[in-house]
Structure formats: C-alpha cells, structure tokens
Scaffold this active site. Structure first.
Site, short mmCIF file in Angstrom:
data_model
loop_
_atom_site.label_atom_id
_atom_site.label_comp_id
_atom_site.label_asym_id
_atom_site.label_seq_id
_atom_site.Cartn_x
_atom_site.Cartn_y
_atom_site.Cartn_z
N SER A 75 -5.20 1.44 -7.05
CA SER A 75 -3.92 1.43 -6.35
C SER A 75 -2.93 0.56 -7.13
O SER A 75 -2.80 0.72 -8.35
CB SER A 75 -4.12 0.94 -4.92
OG SER A 75 -2.97 1.13 -4.14
N HIS A 120 -6.40 8.24 -0.19
CA HIS A 120 -6.34 7.12 -1.12
C HIS A 120 -7.52 6.16 -0.95
O HIS A 120 -8.03 5.61 -1.93
CB HIS A 120 -5.02 6.37 -0.88
CG HIS A 120 -4.69 5.33 -1.90
ND1 HIS A 120 -4.47 5.62 -3.23
CD2 HIS A 120 -4.52 3.97 -1.77
CE1 HIS A 120 -4.19 4.49 -3.89
NE2 HIS A 120 -4.21 3.50 -3.03
N ASP A 153 -4.90 12.29 -2.20
CA ASP A 153 -4.18 11.02 -2.19
C ASP A 153 -2.71 11.22 -1.86
O ASP A 153 -2.01 11.97 -2.54
CB ASP A 153 -4.34 10.36 -3.56
CG ASP A 153 -3.96 8.88 -3.56
OD1 ASP A 153 -3.32 8.42 -2.60
OD2 ASP A 153 -4.33 8.19 -4.54
#
Length: 401
Positions: A164, A366, A333
């Site tokens: 991330s 995610h 995601d």
C-alpha cells in the site's frame, strides 16, 4: 495467527541533537527524533540478510508475534493491534523466513506508536508538539529509517518490501539510494498519487479538519476529534476492503433502534458495520498522525525527490544498480487499482529494470496482502532466494488464484 506466536518488544533508536538536528524535506528541524522498531530473525556475520519492511497507512512497527505494550503510546496500543499485522508472512519457513533473514519494521516518523510524532513531547515546552509537528514526506521517513540501518551496521539491504503506501516508500528508498538495496517489492502500490486517490485522501483530510474538536491539531488537552477521525477511517475503509467482503462482514442482525446521529437513524447492517469500524479505529490511532500520513501520500513525488524529470530517468538508477523488482497487483483492489502497477511495470521496462509482475486473484480487495499468504509466499520466497536471477527470461508475468 499462530498459537505459539512469539512475544516481541519494540525498541527505540534516537538520532539528531541540538547541534546536529534532523532536517525535514520542508526545511523544518527537530533537535532529535525517535524511531520505534521491531526486528525478527538474526543478522548474519556480513550483515547481508536484512529486509526492511514498510507498513501501510495505519500500521505500526509491530509486524509479527505478540507485543502487548509499547511505551509512549498512551492508550492507543489496544488489543486489536497486539498481534503482528504480517504475522502470517514472518517467521520460520514463512515468506519472510526468520531462519534466513533479519527483518526490520519501523513506525513512520510522524507516527503515533513510539516514533516521534505530533503526540510526542516537545522538550522545549514539555507539551505535545501537536499542530506544530512538521509535515512529513516519504523522503523524511526514508532518511530516518536509513539512519536506523546505519546504527545497525547495515549498508545494503537484501530487500525492501512495502505494501500500500509502504510500497511508495520502498520505491522512494530504492531510487533515492539505489546502492542501499538489491530487491524491491512494492505490493498493491503504485508510482504516483492518482486523481482518484487524491480526492479520496482530501475527503479524509476535510473530515478531520472540520471536526470542531480538531483545533488546528492542538487538541491533546481537550476532547480529541473522534468524529472526524472516524469519518476519515470510514472513507478509507471502503477502498481497503472489497465491497462484497464488506457486505459479508457486516452484522446480519442489526438491532432495532440502532445508532442515531443528529437526525438520521442507522438502519442497515452495512451502515452499522462501517460506523463500528470508525468508532473502533479512533481508540487506537491519532488524528494528527493520520493527517501527516495522508499529507505525505498526497504529496508523494519520487521525481521531485530524486531531482529528475521522467520515470525513465528515475528508474535508470535502479537499472544501474542492478536492482530487481517484484510487483504484486490485486485484481479486486479499489485502493491501488491494477492499472497503477501496470504503469509502474511500463516505466521499469522502459528503463530496462529487471522485474516480475504478479497478479493475485482475490475477492478480498486491497486487504488481500494482509490475509492470504498462500497467494504471495511462493513468489516472495522465489525472489528473496535469488532464483529470479537464474530464470531464462528477463520478465515473467504470472497470475495466481
């Protein structure tokens, strides 16, 4: 989480003095900073087996095992974070095998889990820095953690890994200091801040700024801006978790007479679930830190930091250093869309940087990189072991389910 999870302890590294202060990218200085970190495994004799791990937005230095208390975190070190956020990946015979590698994870500068941040005490006043704590850039975090590596006697990392927003930091370190790392692993990340991400982050900034208790960040002697921080978390949470997964996780039996806002009555299980996530988050995080990291993300610019005008020029540094990149995409995601990793790969190829691009098929969005080690471990182990260098092709694109 393993039943035999090892107890871990956060350690603290201090750098900077009044005569030799820590200088931020903004030009602001502090007479000294603290970096909170944990380490797993053992450093080998020639100090060549170290892996630096960058955490995500609301993560911490506590990546593996169990840590039940951390000094200087007030009441923020809640039970929700006693277990390491990447424990499924770190340990003997796991993706980051502690029998072979020495893994370091540090809390970001500006953080609220032991590293210097807005809630830290300003020695000049005896009170928290609060709103006066300098803005933080990715290059500041990289600088602070390289100082930690110097302290540990580590000149070149075997790998840097970041998921991330941590992936942005991994790229920043690899391109600002290419001589310091061999393998670069950005997971569910990108190489720039997109317009959609910018808008989503700006909404979160506004949520906190418009809480009447925020007071420009000077709220530590009064009521914290819990409403604004909870709303910011709710805005971000829907990008971290796939919408189908949110629906599955949400309470199915919303009680009659649920939470009531000023006028609106919460009437759906998904609403109740998101409100619960926001309320839970404010117990373990600091609004000033959230703003510092959101601002760092918004202003991420690796070209500016490196003093170059193109990504081809940026990644030419990686090519010259012989770096290899392992890039992970997650097809579901909503935070860092797969197109962002494809863009990164395109830049790497134009600069002739060795790379492998893996697309993970998951219904968890995610958050997959936190929850599904079986989808990542084979490729992480392959790369960390150096087997990529023995492959007969320069680049391999694979898909895993």
């Amino acid at each position: 989480m393993s039943k035999a999870a090892k107890n871990e302890e956060t350690k603290f590294f201090n750098t900077g003095t009044t005569k030799d202060p820590f200088v931020f990218a903004s030009g602001n200085t502090l007479p000294g900073i603290t970096v909170a970190y944990e380490s797993y495994g053992r450093l080998n004799a020639d100090r060549s087996n170290a892996i630096l791990l960058f955490h995500a937005l609301s993560g911490s230095q506590h990546a593996a095992g169990v840590t039940t208390a951390v000094p200087h975190t007030d009441e923020r070190w809640t039970k929700d974070i006693h277990h390491g956020w990447w424990d499924l990946f770190i340990g003997p015979d796991k993706a980051l095998d502690t029998k072979r590698y020495f893994i370091i994870c540090a809390n970001y500068l500006g953080g609220c889990y032991g590293s210097s941040g807005p809630a830290s005490i300003n020695p000049a006043t005896g009170k928290p820095y609060a709103g006066s704590f300098p803005p933080v850039r990715t290059s500041d975090v990289v600088q602070s953690q390289l100082a930690l590596l110097d302290h540990l006697g580590i000149q070149k990392l075997h790998a840097v890994i970041g998921a991330s927003v941590g992936g942005l930091l991994a790229i920043n370190l690899a391109t600002l200091h290419p001589e310091r790392v061999k393998l670069v692993v950005p997971i569910a990340s990108g190489c720039r801040t997109t317009v959609l991400t910018r808008l989503t982050l700006f909404e979160q900034v506004l949520a906190i700024e418009n809480d009447p208790h925020f007071q420009g960040g000077d709220y530590y002697e009064g009521k914290a801006p819990e409403y604004g921080l909870a709303l910011a978390r709710m805005i971000s949470h829907k990008t971290f978790v796939h919408l189908d997964a949110i629906e599955r996780r949400a309470r199915q039996d919303l009680k009659q007479g649920g939470d009531t806002l000023s006028w609106y009555r919460v009437q759906h299980n998904v609403e109740s679930y998101m409100l619960h996530q926001g309320k839970k988050f404010v117990k373990r995080f600091d609004a000033n830190t959230y703003l510092r990291i959101a601002d760092m993300w918004l202003r991420f610019d690796p070209l500016r930091d490196a003093g170059v005008s193109s990504y081809e020029e940026l990644f030419a540094r990686s090519a010259a250093a012989g770096q290899h990149y392992l890039i992970f995409s997650i097809d579901s995601d909503f935070c860092f869309y797969p197109e962002e990793q494809a863009e990164l790969v395109s830049h790497l190829e134009k600069a002739e940087v060795s790379n492998m691009h893996i697309t993970v098929h998951s219904d968890k969005g995610h958050d997959s990189f936190l929850l599904e080690p079986q989808l990542y471990t084979p490729h992480l182990a392959f790369t960390l072991d150096g087997r990529w260098n023995k492959a007969s092709v320069d680049r391999t694109v694979q898909e895993v389910e």
